[in-house]
Design an enzyme around this catalytic site. Structure first.
Site, mmCIF file in Angstrom:
data_model
loop_
_atom_site.group_PDB
_atom_site.id
_atom_site.type_symbol
_atom_site.label_atom_id
_atom_site.label_comp_id
_atom_site.label_asym_id
_atom_site.label_seq_id
_atom_site.Cartn_x
_atom_site.Cartn_y
_atom_site.Cartn_z
ATOM 1 N N THR A 65 0.911 -1.561 0.219
ATOM 2 C CA THR A 65 0.002 -0.213 0.032
ATOM 3 C C THR A 65 0.724 1.320 0.051
ATOM 4 O O THR A 65 1.989 1.248 0.215
ATOM 5 C CB THR A 65 -1.132 0.134 1.114
ATOM 6 O OG1 THR A 65 -1.608 1.420 1.666
ATOM 7 C CG2 THR A 65 -0.112 -0.308 2.640
ATOM 8 N N TYR A 79 -2.289 0.584 10.132
ATOM 9 C CA TYR A 79 -2.455 -0.310 9.401
ATOM 10 C C TYR A 79 -1.163 -0.497 7.942
ATOM 11 O O TYR A 79 -0.592 -1.688 7.353
ATOM 12 C CB TYR A 79 -3.552 0.438 8.149
ATOM 13 C CG TYR A 79 -3.919 -0.252 6.693
ATOM 14 C CD1 TYR A 79 -4.140 -1.922 6.083
ATOM 15 C CD2 TYR A 79 -3.216 0.971 5.292
ATOM 16 C CE1 TYR A 79 -4.337 -2.319 4.841
ATOM 17 C CE2 TYR A 79 -3.711 0.006 4.612
ATOM 18 C CZ TYR A 79 -3.864 -1.030 3.854
ATOM 19 O OH TYR A 79 -3.694 -1.209 2.609
#
Ligand code: UDP
Length: 331
Positions: A120, A144
């Site tokens: 990501t 995250y």
């Protein structure tokens, strides 16, 4: 069996995993979906068998790889909401980091050592530069992003110690839907910008808000690099081919190199749907950096990948077609 052999798609019943399963099938492989269906959808598994299992269950991973004679794994099975990760980091480290270790353990036990990993743009935190090259990763700003960066580092160690080949693809903001409108974004609860705004138009989200108008950006709202899920799927096939050719792997940004602000996205939705999104302004969401825009040059050079489907009209029209089919307007 498809002529080019089986690819295990961990998290294949989810948003990006299902689009990549379709691309894997189109490329001549058999996509074997491995998903615990905690957030995935059985109806998204259309191109190969479904094995209901958890990535943390290394024994089931290994037996599935052996049963289908899997050549490589694509790993999408993860929790991916930034705000939720700030509120519940343990869930993120367990599901993402510990879950991936289970998957890797199962792969090695079964003799499978090629992995395409969903990473990501959140590995960059507040990179403070734009566009962001791969070398800027590390100073993450939410659990995250940290969970994904930890996995990247684990994969680098596996490459060095075991010759385990992996490609980590750092997606920026995945969006849009397949043109068939059979698969698309569907989460409960939905937290992402474009689906929430479209669901607000449909009457399914009553409190759509722009989170933060005081960022140091041209219009004060946060800037992201939106990449169509069809483009992500193309890049995954390129990465898979590279690993199957015997390359050791690496890390690549997947983005367009162009950023749009939250306000620009909301305006584009108005333009493409003909309807104004009902919106209020709120304070910043915890864990959100101001600007994330990819430098896509490395993926273009080595994977031959360049986004072709990620213009805003295509993103919004395809997402809107999906939403209208998936959950029709209320009232
Ligand atoms: N955002 C927003 N309202 C929403 C959802 C998201 O203003 O209902 C903003 C969010 O704060 C971020 C951007 O839109 O600046 C993209 O957020 P999203 O959750 O879609 O993806 P992320 O960048 O967090 O992966």
């Amino acid at each position: 069996m498809a002529s080019k052999g089986a690819i295990l798609i961990a998290g294949g019943a989810g948003y990006i995993g299902s689009h990549c399963s379709k691309a894997v099938a189109d490329a001549g492989f058999l996509p074997v979906c491995y998903d615990n269906l905690a957030t995935g959808h059985r109806s998204f598994v259309q191109w190969g068998p479904l094995v209901v299992g958890d990535v943390a269950d290394s024994i089931k991973v290994a037996t599935t790889i052996q049963k289908y004679d899997v050549r490589a794994v694509m790993h999408f099975a993860a929790s991916s909401a930034v705000g939720e990760s700030v509120a519940d980091p343990q869930a993120y480290y367990l599901n993402n980091v510990a879950g991936t270790l289970g998957l890797l353990q199962g792969m090695r036990a079964a003799g499978c050592d090629r992995l395409v990993f969903s990473s990501t743009g959140a590995v960059y935190g507040n990179a403070g530069r734009e566009p962001i090259p791969e070398s800027a990763a590390g100073p993450t700003v939410n659990p995250y992003g940290r969970s994904k960066y930890m996995i990247e580092q684990i994969l680098a160690d596996y490459r060095a110690a075991y010759g385990f080949a992996s490609i980590a693809l750092r997606y920026f903001n995945a969006c849009g839907a397949d043109s068939s409108a059979v698969i698309g974004e569907m989460r409960e609860p939905e937290t992402h910008l474009i689906p929430r705004a479209l669901m607000a138009l449909q009457g399914h989200v009553g409190d759509f808000a722009i989170f933060g108008a005081d960022y140091d950006t041209p219009d004060g709202t946060a800037v992201r690099d939106y990449i169509h899920v069809d483009d992500l799927a193309v890049a995954h096939i390129a990465a898979l081919d590279r690993l199957l050719q015997g390359q050791p792997g690496g890390v690549y940004n997947l983005g367009t190199g162009t950023g749009y602000s939250v306000k620009e996205i909301v305006d584009a939705i108005h333009r493409e749907t003909g309807e104004a999104v009902p919106v209020v302004m709120r304070e910043r969401r915890a864990g959100d950096p101001a600007i994330l825009v990819a430098d896509p040059a490395h993926a273009e050079r080595e994977l031959g990948f360049k986004a072709q489907h990620s213009d805003l009209p295509n993103i919004i029209r395809s997402a809107w077609a999906w939403h209208q089919k998936a959950h029709p307007r209320r009232g």
